[in-house]
Design a protein around this motif. Structure first.
Motif, PDB file in Angstrom:
ATOM      1  N   GLY A   4       0.762  -1.214   0.018  1.00 20.87           N
ATOM      2  CA  GLY A   4      -0.042  -0.061   0.071  1.00 20.87           C
ATOM      3  C   GLY A   4       0.979   1.300  -0.123  1.00 20.87           C
ATOM      4  O   GLY A   4       0.335   2.330  -0.483  1.00 20.87           O
ATOM      5  N   TRP A   5       1.976   1.070   0.549  1.00 24.54           N
ATOM      6  CA  TRP A   5       3.015   2.385   0.654  1.00 24.54           C
ATOM      7  C   TRP A   5       3.501   2.676  -0.582  1.00 24.54           C
ATOM      8  O   TRP A   5       3.382   3.738  -1.147  1.00 24.54           O
ATOM      9  CB  TRP A   5       4.018   1.989   1.663  1.00 24.54           C
ATOM     10  N   PHE A   6       3.910   1.533  -1.572  1.00 20.77           N
ATOM     11  CA  PHE A   6       4.578   1.852  -2.756  1.00 20.77           C
ATOM     12  C   PHE A   6       3.314   2.197  -3.638  1.00 20.77           C
ATOM     13  O   PHE A   6       3.711   3.016  -4.654  1.00 20.77           O
ATOM     14  CB  PHE A   6       5.188   0.391  -3.194  1.00 20.77           C
ATOM     15  N   LYS A   7       2.089   1.618  -3.432  1.00 20.44           N
ATOM     16  CA  LYS A   7       1.045   1.885  -4.260  1.00 20.44           C
ATOM     17  C   LYS A   7       0.885   3.232  -4.276  1.00 20.44           C
ATOM     18  O   LYS A   7       0.516   4.279  -5.391  1.00 20.44           O
ATOM     19  CB  LYS A   7      -0.185   1.080  -4.102  1.00 20.44           C
ATOM     20  N   SER A   8       0.517   3.860  -3.098  1.00 16.56           N
ATOM     21  CA  SER A   8       0.242   5.228  -2.922  1.00 16.56           C
ATOM     22  C   SER A   8       1.619   6.275  -3.536  1.00 16.56           C
ATOM     23  O   SER A   8       1.117   7.208  -3.851  1.00 16.56           O
ATOM     24  CB  SER A   8       0.157   5.499  -1.403  1.00 16.56           C
ATOM     25  N   LYS A   9       2.793   5.722  -3.133  1.00 21.64           N
ATOM     26  CA  LYS A   9       3.770   6.693  -3.738  1.00 21.64           C
ATOM     27  C   LYS A   9       3.562   6.739  -5.075  1.00 21.64           C
ATOM     28  O   LYS A   9       4.002   7.839  -5.757  1.00 21.64           O
ATOM     29  CB  LYS A   9       5.193   6.011  -3.266  1.00 21.64           C
ATOM     30  N   PHE A  10       3.171   5.685  -5.951  1.00 25.32           N
ATOM     31  CA  PHE A  10       3.346   5.736  -7.251  1.00 25.32           C
ATOM     32  C   PHE A  10       2.108   6.664  -7.843  1.00 25.32           C
ATOM     33  O   PHE A  10       2.151   7.341  -8.873  1.00 25.32           O
ATOM     34  CB  PHE A  10       3.163   4.217  -7.768  1.00 25.32           C
ATOM     35  N   THR A  11       1.082   6.526  -7.162  1.00 23.85           N
ATOM     36  CA  THR A  11      -0.183   7.180  -7.543  1.00 23.85           C
ATOM     37  C   THR A  11      -0.192   8.674  -6.894  1.00 23.85           C
ATOM     38  O   THR A  11      -1.422   9.283  -7.172  1.00 23.85           O
ATOM     39  CB  THR A  11      -1.432   6.587  -7.174  1.00 23.85           C
ATOM     40  N   GLY A  12       0.509   8.777  -6.168  1.00 22.71           N
ATOM     41  CA  GLY A  12       0.807  10.408  -5.834  1.00 22.71           C
ATOM     42  C   GLY A  12      -0.123  10.802  -4.410  1.00 22.71           C
ATOM     43  O   GLY A  12      -0.342  11.880  -4.295  1.00 22.71           O
ATOM     44  N   VAL A  13      -0.806   9.628  -3.750  1.00 17.67           N
ATOM     45  CA  VAL A  13      -1.384   9.857  -2.703  1.00 17.67           C
ATOM     46  C   VAL A  13      -0.887   9.969  -1.428  1.00 17.67           C
ATOM     47  O   VAL A  13       0.406   9.462  -1.213  1.00 17.67           O
ATOM     48  CB  VAL A  13      -2.762   9.097  -2.590  1.00 17.67           C
ATOM     49  N   ASN A  14      -1.177  10.238  -0.108  1.00 21.50           N
ATOM     50  CA  ASN A  14      -0.576  10.161   1.088  1.00 21.50           C
ATOM     51  C   ASN A  14       0.001   8.606   1.245  1.00 21.50           C
ATOM     52  O   ASN A  14      -0.783   7.851   1.395  1.00 21.50           O
ATOM     53  CB  ASN A  14      -1.321  10.405   2.178  1.00 21.50           C
ATOM     54  N   THR A  15       1.146   8.520   1.187  1.00 19.76           N
ATOM     55  CA  THR A  15       1.807   7.123   1.549  1.00 19.76           C
ATOM     56  C   THR A  15       1.234   6.388   2.819  1.00 19.76           C
ATOM     57  O   THR A  15       1.116   5.361   2.554  1.00 19.76           O
ATOM     58  CB  THR A  15       3.261   7.304   1.540  1.00 19.76           C
ATOM     59  N   TRP A  16       1.501   7.081   3.970  1.00 17.19           N
ATOM     60  CA  TRP A  16       0.854   6.387   5.220  1.00 17.19           C
ATOM     61  C   TRP A  16      -0.422   6.114   5.348  1.00 17.19           C
ATOM     62  O   TRP A  16      -0.928   4.888   5.602  1.00 17.19           O
ATOM     63  CB  TRP A  16       1.545   7.234   6.292  1.00 17.19           C
ATOM     64  N   GLY A  17      -1.303   7.052   4.948  1.00 13.34           N
ATOM     65  CA  GLY A  17      -2.564   6.793   4.686  1.00 13.34           C
ATOM     66  C   GLY A  17      -2.956   5.596   3.794  1.00 13.34           C
ATOM     67  O   GLY A  17      -4.083   4.895   4.166  1.00 13.34           O
ATOM     68  N   GLY A  18      -2.430   5.744   2.744  1.00 18.37           N
ATOM     69  CA  GLY A  18      -2.689   4.591   1.660  1.00 18.37           C
ATOM     70  C   GLY A  18      -2.227   3.147   2.226  1.00 18.37           C
ATOM     71  O   GLY A  18      -3.060   2.263   1.966  1.00 18.37           O
ATOM     72  N   ALA A  19      -0.947   3.316   2.934  1.00 16.98           N
ATOM     73  CA  ALA A  19      -0.531   2.026   3.222  1.00 16.98           C
ATOM     74  C   ALA A  19      -1.597   1.470   4.415  1.00 16.98           C
ATOM     75  O   ALA A  19      -1.889   0.093   4.508  1.00 16.98           O
ATOM     76  CB  ALA A  19       0.985   2.173   3.746  1.00 16.98           C
ATOM     77  N   LEU A  20      -1.940   2.103   5.268  1.00 19.46           N
ATOM     78  CA  LEU A  20      -2.814   1.943   6.326  1.00 19.46           C
ATOM     79  C   LEU A  20      -4.298   1.392   5.874  1.00 19.46           C
ATOM     80  O   LEU A  20      -5.009   0.458   6.412  1.00 19.46           O
ATOM     81  CB  LEU A  20      -2.989   3.107   7.499  1.00 19.46           C
ATOM     82  N   ARG A  21      -4.668   2.246   4.765  1.00 22.03           N
ATOM     83  CA  ARG A  21      -6.239   1.473   4.190  1.00 22.03           C
ATOM     84  C   ARG A  21      -5.865   0.391   3.591  1.00 22.03           C
ATOM     85  O   ARG A  21      -6.822  -0.536   3.986  1.00 22.03           O
ATOM     86  CB  ARG A  21      -6.429   2.810   3.230  1.00 22.03           C
TER      87      ARG A  21
END
Length: 255
Positions: free
Chosen positions: A217-234
């Motif tokens: 989720g962290w890497f996915k969020s980083k690639f898509t430009g959203v908050n990395t920690w929030g995306g990873a937790l989600r």
């Protein structure tokens, strides 16, 4: 001579380097853009389902059976079926994109051949939309319309917003998604190969899979430009809820 050379560069339209920057730095500037977006999309699709679905299945079976071999067999069967289904979905999506593009090319060819006045008007409208003067609109339209293929390609890209799809896209998408699903699915299933009790395997699987889901989720969020920690937790929370629900339902029906 030096003054003439400097005047020549300016008259040729060469932009001058900004203060504090070297000419070499200016000329070799590179913009950062995300590359291989199709591959990343396929991996995200396959990996997200691969981590979540077998995880939920293994968790549910851990609450209902007493043998890890059953969980392993069911998990492998699910991974095989899931990877094939997901890969087939990617293949059909790629083929649909190719078929749609080919149909639009045929339509544009027909319109260029049989409705040239309308196509010329649409081409001029595009150049008008980007701020060209009436004279430049006519000139640019005539230049584009000289070559039929060039004209059709232009209308496909700038009127319809369609880029020509890679003819191998469907096959590559199927492989990318299918392999990503298998890799993701083996993560929650792997602990059961090394233990005898399903509950013990589940405990290890929960820790390993939630960590992998967080990292994914962290890497996915980083690639898509959203908050990395929030995306990873989600992403991690979704996997945890799915596995917890499956385990709870299995326990309810076990009774």
């Amino acid at each position: 001579m030096q003054q003439q050379a400097g005047t020549s560069n300016k008259s040729a339209g060469m932009p001058s380097a900004q203060p504090g920057t070297s000419k070499d730095t200016y000329l070799h500037h590179e913009e950062r853009h995300l590359k291989n977006s199709d591959l990343i999309t396929d991996v995200v699709i396959g990996m997200s389902d691969g981590l979540t679905v077998p995880f939920a299945l293994a968790a549910g079976l851990s609450g209902a059976v007493s043998s890890t071999s059953i969980i392993i067999i069911a998990g492998i069967a699910e991974i095989c079926a899931g990877s094939i289904a997901m890969g087939l979905g990617g293949y059909l999506a790629g083929k649909t994109e190719q078929d749609y593009y080919a149909a639009e090319v045929r339509r544009e060819n027909y319109e260029v051949e049989n409705l040239p006045d309308r196509e010329i008007a649409e081409t001029k409208d595009f150049f008008a939309s980007i701020g060209l003067s009436e004279e430049l609109q006519d000139q640019a339209t005539k230049e584009v319309a000289r070559d039929k293929k060039q004209w059709v390609d232009f209308m496909m890209k700038y009127e319809l917003g369609l880029d020509k799809p890679d003819p191998r896209r469907a096959t590559k998408s199927a492989l990318n998604i299918g392999i990503s699903y298998i890799v993701g699915g083996l993560v929650p299933l792997s602990p059961y190969f090394f233990v005898d009790q399903p509950v013990t395997g589940l405990k290890i699987s929960v820790v390993v899979t939630l960590i992998c889901l967080f990292v994914f989720g962290w890497f996915k969020s980083k690639f898509t430009g959203v908050n990395t920690w929030g995306g990873a937790l989600r992403v991690m929370l979704i996997g945890a809820v799915a596995a917890g629900a499956a385990f709870g339902v299995a326990k309810i029906f076990e009774r």
